[in-house]
Design a protein around this motif. Structure first.
Motif, mmCIF file in Angstrom:
data_model
loop_
_atom_site.group_PDB
_atom_site.id
_atom_site.type_symbol
_atom_site.label_atom_id
_atom_site.label_comp_id
_atom_site.label_asym_id
_atom_site.label_seq_id
_atom_site.Cartn_x
_atom_site.Cartn_y
_atom_site.Cartn_z
ATOM 1 N N ASN A 178 0.775 -1.272 0.083
ATOM 2 C CA ASN A 178 -0.014 0.104 0.100
ATOM 3 C C ASN A 178 0.696 1.301 -0.019
ATOM 4 O O ASN A 178 0.339 2.384 0.368
ATOM 5 N N ARG A 179 1.951 1.194 -0.560
ATOM 6 C CA ARG A 179 2.890 2.400 -0.536
ATOM 7 C C ARG A 179 2.270 3.404 -1.488
ATOM 8 O O ARG A 179 2.436 4.692 -1.472
ATOM 9 N N TRP A 180 1.542 2.953 -2.490
ATOM 10 C CA TRP A 180 1.082 4.179 -3.490
ATOM 11 C C TRP A 180 -0.396 4.320 -2.880
ATOM 12 O O TRP A 180 -1.459 3.237 -2.889
ATOM 13 N N LEU A 181 -0.711 5.222 -2.654
ATOM 14 C CA LEU A 181 -1.928 5.879 -1.821
ATOM 15 C C LEU A 181 -3.215 5.995 -2.941
ATOM 16 O O LEU A 181 -2.809 6.476 -4.031
ATOM 17 N N PRO A 182 -4.033 5.729 -2.455
ATOM 18 C CA PRO A 182 -5.501 5.843 -3.480
ATOM 19 C C PRO A 182 -5.885 7.443 -3.232
ATOM 20 O O PRO A 182 -5.347 8.189 -2.555
ATOM 21 N N ASP A 183 -6.529 7.690 -4.620
ATOM 22 C CA ASP A 183 -6.856 9.122 -4.557
ATOM 23 C C ASP A 183 -8.223 9.290 -3.842
ATOM 24 O O ASP A 183 -8.978 8.211 -3.793
ATOM 25 N N VAL A 184 -8.547 10.299 -3.323
ATOM 26 C CA VAL A 184 -9.863 10.417 -2.443
ATOM 27 C C VAL A 184 -11.072 9.891 -3.188
ATOM 28 O O VAL A 184 -12.102 9.410 -2.714
ATOM 29 N N ALA A 185 -11.189 10.152 -4.631
ATOM 30 C CA ALA A 185 -12.139 9.881 -5.358
ATOM 31 C C ALA A 185 -12.472 8.190 -5.416
ATOM 32 O O ALA A 185 -13.549 7.635 -5.665
ATOM 33 N N GLU A 186 -11.467 7.321 -5.195
ATOM 34 C CA GLU A 186 -11.617 6.041 -5.162
ATOM 35 C C GLU A 186 -12.163 5.683 -3.870
ATOM 36 O O GLU A 186 -12.690 4.481 -3.755
ATOM 37 N N LEU A 187 -12.151 6.392 -3.083
ATOM 38 C CA LEU A 187 -12.688 5.683 -1.491
ATOM 39 C C LEU A 187 -14.103 6.606 -1.303
ATOM 40 O O LEU A 187 -14.775 6.102 -0.170
ATOM 41 N N ILE A 188 -14.485 7.722 -1.723
ATOM 42 C CA ILE A 188 -15.424 8.642 -1.378
ATOM 43 C C ILE A 188 -16.702 8.022 -1.490
ATOM 44 O O ILE A 188 -17.520 8.370 -0.368
ATOM 45 N N SER A 189 -17.254 7.053 -2.485
ATOM 46 C CA SER A 189 -18.519 6.555 -2.318
ATOM 47 C C SER A 189 -18.778 5.664 -1.102
ATOM 48 O O SER A 189 -19.788 6.033 -0.539
ATOM 49 N N PRO A 190 -17.848 4.665 -0.740
ATOM 50 C CA PRO A 190 -18.252 3.969 0.262
ATOM 51 C C PRO A 190 -18.122 4.887 1.724
ATOM 52 O O PRO A 190 -18.868 4.528 2.614
ATOM 53 N N LEU A 191 -17.253 5.488 1.730
ATOM 54 C CA LEU A 191 -16.962 6.619 2.836
ATOM 55 C C LEU A 191 -18.395 7.376 3.117
ATOM 56 O O LEU A 191 -18.553 7.640 4.393
ATOM 57 N N ALA A 192 -18.726 8.146 2.087
ATOM 58 C CA ALA A 192 -19.847 8.999 2.069
ATOM 59 C C ALA A 192 -21.049 8.227 2.541
ATOM 60 O O ALA A 192 -21.830 8.677 3.388
ATOM 61 N N TYR A 193 -21.202 7.167 2.042
ATOM 62 C CA TYR A 193 -22.587 6.228 2.144
ATOM 63 C C TYR A 193 -22.414 5.951 3.597
ATOM 64 O O TYR A 193 -23.393 5.964 4.524
ATOM 65 N N ALA A 194 -21.318 5.398 4.307
ATOM 66 C CA ALA A 194 -21.081 4.826 5.872
ATOM 67 C C ALA A 194 -21.339 6.053 6.671
ATOM 68 O O ALA A 194 -21.940 6.069 7.756
ATOM 69 N N CYS A 195 -20.824 7.201 6.217
ATOM 70 C CA CYS A 195 -21.154 8.330 7.144
ATOM 71 C C CYS A 195 -22.394 8.883 7.135
ATOM 72 O O CYS A 195 -22.959 9.397 8.068
ATOM 73 N N GLY A 196 -23.223 8.843 6.019
ATOM 74 C CA GLY A 196 -24.406 9.004 5.893
ATOM 75 C C GLY A 196 -25.426 8.082 6.586
ATOM 76 O O GLY A 196 -26.244 8.478 7.388
ATOM 77 N N GLN A 197 -24.896 6.891 6.745
ATOM 78 C CA GLN A 197 -25.866 5.991 7.340
ATOM 79 C C GLN A 197 -25.428 6.153 8.957
ATOM 80 O O GLN A 197 -26.410 6.106 9.737
ATOM 81 N N GLU A 198 -24.433 6.533 9.384
ATOM 82 C CA GLU A 198 -24.071 6.782 10.611
ATOM 83 C C GLU A 198 -24.972 7.930 11.289
ATOM 84 O O GLU A 198 -25.407 7.961 12.318
ATOM 85 N N ALA A 199 -24.697 9.155 10.478
ATOM 86 C CA ALA A 199 -25.499 10.388 10.525
ATOM 87 C C ALA A 199 -27.009 9.938 10.718
ATOM 88 O O ALA A 199 -27.620 10.584 11.815
ATOM 89 N N ALA A 200 -27.569 9.194 10.048
ATOM 90 C CA ALA A 200 -28.991 8.659 10.147
ATOM 91 C C ALA A 200 -29.247 8.117 11.330
ATOM 92 O O ALA A 200 -30.368 8.246 12.165
ATOM 93 N N VAL A 201 -28.415 7.138 11.983
ATOM 94 C CA VAL A 201 -28.473 6.446 13.177
ATOM 95 C C VAL A 201 -28.463 7.490 14.262
ATOM 96 O O VAL A 201 -29.417 7.394 15.200
#
Length: 206
Positions: A178-201
């Motif tokens: 994992n030396r080569w880091l991902p761009d934020v665009a590669e992670l944002i969909s699952p992260l935003a979804y998870a944060c949205g679910q947590e906010a709804a709870v």
């Protein structure tokens, strides 16, 4: 492994800049931050002063010299240089990690903090793009607890201890894979979804 050895390893193996932060000192009844403030919000895990950005270095020799003054100093990593950091609530972070594993998303290092946060390391530049990416996915950036740490920010790295709460730990430790880091665009969909679910709870709980 102590904070000095860890700081040297981050500089040598990952080419990350590091700098020493505060540390914990023993006082009657327990420990407190070396800053001396009883109400310190991040005891033993924040910069010593305002000039910390100029101290950050990727030189192992300089790291050893700085930690020689206080071997117990916390290990802090400036963001906005080699990487930015996406900081989310613990429940959202682990939900996102599970989704990313199923989706076979390539991850960089990820930490868990004693403050029950999960921190994802991504390519520098995320701070300028994250809000627009979250909005494009249909989420309100102000309603989801997704904090981006970019230029001028920092994160605490393992094995830094935060008061009596415990130590920062790796959820996904640095490896050659994992030396080569991902761009934020590669992670944002699952992260935003998870944060949205947590906010709804949180909203349902009042």
């Amino acid at each position: 492994m102590g904070t000095l050895d860890s700081a040297v390893r981050y500089a040598e193996e990952r080419h990350w800049d590091v700098f020493p932060g505060t540390w914990l000192v023993r006082v009657p009844g327990g420990e407190q931050c070396s800053c001396g403030r009883p109400e310190c919000g991040s005891p033993g895990a924040h910069p010593v002063g305002t000039g910390w950005a100029g101290l950050a270095t990727g030189s192992p020799a300089a790291v050893r010299r700085m930690w020689a003054k206080e071997p117990g100093a916390s290990v802090l990593l400036p963001t906005g240089r080699t990487f930015d950091a996406l900081d989310v609530p613990e429940a959202a972070g682990f939900l996102a990690l599970a989704r990313m594993d199923r989706m076979r998303v390539s991850l960089g290092p990820v930490t868990c903090t004693p403050d029950r946060r999960v921190v994802f390391f991504v390519l520098a530049g995320a701070a300028a793009k994250t809000e627009a990416l979250v909005r494009a996915l249909g989420w309100d950036p102000g309603a989801v607890d997704l904090v981006v740490r970019g230029k001028g920010g920092y994160v605490a790295a393992p094995p830094t201890r935060v008061g009596g709460r415990g130590a920062v730990q790796w959820a996904r430790r640095p490896t050659p894979a994992n030396r080569w880091l991902p761009d934020v665009a590669e992670l944002i969909s699952p992260l935003a979804y998870a944060c949205g679910q947590e906010a709804a709870v949180r909203a349902r709980r009042g």
